[in-house]
Design a protein around this motif. Structure first.
Motif, PDB file in Angstrom:
ATOM      1  N   LYS A  16     -19.735  -9.901  39.283  1.00 56.53           N
ATOM      2  CA  LYS A  16     -19.648  -8.905  38.204  1.00 56.53           C
ATOM      3  C   LYS A  16     -19.185  -7.555  38.735  1.00 56.53           C
ATOM      4  CE  LYS A  16     -23.984  -9.079  36.948  1.00 56.53           C
ATOM      5  NZ  LYS A  16     -24.466 -10.089  37.902  1.00 56.53           N
ATOM      6  N   ARG A  95     -29.323  -3.034  49.240  1.00 53.37           N
ATOM      7  CA  ARG A  95     -28.662  -4.358  49.271  1.00 53.37           C
ATOM      8  C   ARG A  95     -29.403  -5.334  50.167  1.00 53.37           C
ATOM      9  NH1 ARG A  95     -25.769  -3.452  44.861  1.00 53.37           N
ATOM     10  NH2 ARG A  95     -25.052  -1.328  44.936  1.00 53.37           N
ATOM     11  N   GLY A 133     -24.386  -5.529  34.483  1.00 52.09           N
ATOM     12  CA  GLY A 133     -25.832  -5.724  34.575  1.00 52.09           C
ATOM     13  C   GLY A 133     -26.252  -7.020  33.914  1.00 52.09           C
ATOM     14  N   ASP A 135     -28.228  -6.679  30.632  1.00 56.97           N
ATOM     15  CA  ASP A 135     -28.549  -6.377  29.230  1.00 56.97           C
ATOM     16  C   ASP A 135     -27.588  -5.335  28.667  1.00 56.97           C
ATOM     17  OD1 ASP A 135     -29.336  -4.305  30.846  1.00 56.97           O
ATOM     18  OD2 ASP A 135     -31.215  -3.901  29.823  1.00 56.97           O
TER      19      ASP A 135
HETATM   20  O1   DC Z   1     -26.824  -7.178  39.814  1.00 60.18           O
HETATM   21  P1   DC Z   1     -27.893  -7.133  40.907  1.00 60.18           P
HETATM   22  O2   DC Z   1     -28.111  -8.462  41.579  1.00 60.18           O
HETATM   23  O3   DC Z   1     -27.690  -6.047  41.890  1.00 60.18           O
HETATM   24  O4   DC Z   1     -29.245  -6.795  40.114  1.00 60.18           O
HETATM   25  C1   DC Z   1     -30.472  -6.625  40.768  1.00 60.18           C
HETATM   26  C2   DC Z   1     -31.611  -7.087  39.887  1.00 60.18           C
HETATM   27  O5   DC Z   1     -31.784  -6.162  38.815  1.00 60.18           O
HETATM   28  C3   DC Z   1     -31.453  -8.467  39.276  1.00 60.18           C
HETATM   29  O6   DC Z   1     -32.488  -9.324  39.732  1.00 60.18           O
HETATM   30  C4   DC Z   1     -31.592  -8.280  37.807  1.00 60.18           C
HETATM   31  C5   DC Z   1     -31.931  -6.848  37.599  1.00 60.18           C
HETATM   32  N1   DC Z   1     -31.082  -6.209  36.592  1.00 60.18           N
HETATM   33  C6   DC Z   1     -31.570  -6.146  35.308  1.00 60.18           C
HETATM   34  O7   DC Z   1     -32.641  -6.670  35.028  1.00 60.18           O
HETATM   35  N2   DC Z   1     -30.845  -5.494  34.359  1.00 60.18           N
HETATM   36  C7   DC Z   1     -29.667  -4.929  34.643  1.00 60.18           C
HETATM   37  N3   DC Z   1     -28.984  -4.288  33.692  1.00 60.18           N
HETATM   38  C8   DC Z   1     -29.154  -5.011  35.959  1.00 60.18           C
HETATM   39  C9   DC Z   1     -29.893  -5.677  36.914  1.00 60.18           C
END
Ligand code: DC
Length: 231
Positions: A16, A95, A133, A135
């Protein structure tokens, strides 16, 4: 020229952010990585002893929420936007696998989500934005002009994330990464507060078997068509 909001949602590690960055660069839009915001709060909680094993001291975190500032600044040398926690550049720390392993425990806390959604809406008020993300199309910008829902087979995603971490000298096994992806998929889709869902008006991109270039071409065409439609 009217600008649009592009919302990109989908599972962990399906590219993404790569796609969002490419689109933002091609369109001269801002890119916002909302996962980085949840990661920054997780780092704060870890540093302040609010997470023991898998238990989060939610009350302690809630009391401190208004002292946490998450922001972004563009690093002109590296050409990337970097995440700041209370003024400190935490781009590298957020990270790490220790943060990845705990972040979904933090992302399910309603007050954390409310705080971050509010910041995300402010960041998007002038449009001209690509936000990725879980949501974004469902909660943060339900009226986004273009919604993409990205997915790929979980073993493909695990291999990609493993290669990425290895390249950054992270000492982690493939099995560990796979387990992390499986548990995050489960946490993301099953939490009660703003779970990951595929909204009806999102366009699905499954990139298990297409190249990043093919994916980018598809998404850029969709974005350009939308921009033409609003102008
Ligand atoms: O995209 P990422 O893997 O860096 O996201 C890290 C965590 O944050 C992932 O486990 C889900 C959460 N997340 C979320 O709940 N809502 C978002 N808008 C973005 C990420």
């Amino acid at each position: 020229m009217n600008k649009i909001i592009i919302a990109i949602d989908g599972y962990s590690s399906c590219g993404k952010s790569t796609l969002a960055k490419q689109l933002a660069q091609a369109l001269n839009y801002i890119y916002i990585d909302t996962g980085a915001m949840y990661r920054a709060i997780t780092l704060f909680a870890l540093r302040n002893d609010m997470i023991k094993d898998d238990q989060v001291d939610v009350e302690k975190l809630k009391k401190k929420l208004n002292t946490i500032e998450v922001s972004f600044a563009y690093n002109t040398q590296l050409n990337i936007s970097e995440t700041y926690l209370n003024g400190e550049n935490v781009e590298k720390e957020i990270r790490e696998i220790i943060v990845s392993n705990k972040v979904s425990k933090i992302a399910k806390i309603e007050e954390v989500r409310a705080k971050l959604v509010e910041i995300q809406r402010v960041l998007g008020k002038d449009k001209g934005l690509v936000m990725d993300g879980r949501d974004i199309g469902s909660v943060v910008f339900p009226d986004a002009d273009l919604k993409l829902f990205m997915t790929a087979h979980y073993t493909v995603r695990a291999k990609r994330r493993y290669d990425e971490l290895k390249a950054k000298n992270n000492k982690v096994s493939y099995e560990e990464v796979l387990a992390n992806i499986e548990s995050r998929d489960n946490d993301d889709t099953s939490r009660t507060s703003n779970p990951l869902i595929q909204v009806a008006d999102a366009i699905v991109i499954d990139n298990s078997e297409i190249t990043p270039k093919e994916q980018f071409d598809i998404a850029l065409k969709l974005a350009k068509d939308k921009i033409a439609a609003v102008n």
